[in-house]
Scaffold this active site. Sequence first.
Site, mmCIF file in Angstrom:
data_model
loop_
_atom_site.group_PDB
_atom_site.id
_atom_site.type_symbol
_atom_site.label_atom_id
_atom_site.label_comp_id
_atom_site.label_asym_id
_atom_site.label_seq_id
_atom_site.Cartn_x
_atom_site.Cartn_y
_atom_site.Cartn_z
ATOM 1 N N SER A 98 0.818 -1.219 0.000
ATOM 2 C CA SER A 98 0.000 0.000 0.000
ATOM 3 C C SER A 98 0.842 1.254 0.000
ATOM 4 C CB SER A 98 -0.932 0.018 1.213
ATOM 5 O OG SER A 98 -2.003 -0.852 1.017
ATOM 6 N N HIS A 101 -3.434 -9.275 8.606
ATOM 7 C CA HIS A 101 -4.282 -9.257 9.783
ATOM 8 C C HIS A 101 -3.567 -8.734 11.016
ATOM 9 C CE1 HIS A 101 -7.819 -11.922 8.450
ATOM 10 N NE2 HIS A 101 -7.253 -11.372 7.394
ATOM 11 N N HIS A 111 -12.595 -7.080 4.325
ATOM 12 C CA HIS A 111 -12.757 -8.531 4.455
ATOM 13 C C HIS A 111 -12.238 -9.025 5.790
ATOM 14 C CE1 HIS A 111 -11.951 -12.831 3.203
ATOM 15 N NE2 HIS A 111 -13.238 -12.651 2.972
ATOM 16 N N ASP A 112 -12.796 -10.121 6.245
ATOM 17 C CA ASP A 112 -12.401 -10.795 7.497
ATOM 18 C C ASP A 112 -12.734 -9.971 8.728
ATOM 19 O OD1 ASP A 112 -11.559 -13.035 6.126
ATOM 20 O OD2 ASP A 112 -9.475 -12.412 6.065
ATOM 21 N N ASP A 119 -8.258 -6.333 1.890
ATOM 22 C CA ASP A 119 -8.145 -7.749 2.235
ATOM 23 C C ASP A 119 -6.664 -8.028 2.403
ATOM 24 O OD1 ASP A 119 -8.642 -10.395 2.747
ATOM 25 O OD2 ASP A 119 -8.916 -10.935 0.647
#
Length: 131
Positions: free
Chosen positions: A44, A64, A89-90, A61
């Site tokens: 990113s 984590h 997501h998640d 996504d």
Amino acid sequence: KGWEHHDGALYDPETDRLNTFPLFRRTMRMAKLEDTVVPLVAPSEVVSKGWATPLAMVFIDGGHGLEPALTDYRLWAPRVMPGGILAIHDVFPDPKDGGRPPYEIYRMALASNLFEEEKAVKSLRLLRRLG
């Protein structure tokens, strides 16, 4: 390796990392979105440096860990145009179902008052950018 949610089917021994890009490409092909979705594969921090165009959709996504999740959120959420979608997501409200950082950035987005929840599909949260 060693991560609680490690998926051996996505493991690339050459890079010693997970590689979800082949699965992403197959999904885009099956959805007939190859002429619409332009994937950018890079950290990113690298891609966002030169990015100036407002985005109709951002799909987070990523990692984590807290730092990767916060980095994705901080660099990309502001680029979602009014009316656009921030997809995360998640997102697991119950800690025993999954990692916390995606849930935490989801909560940050809502607390910012810049986004409202549009829809939840399993662990995917779709937030609309307010105008």
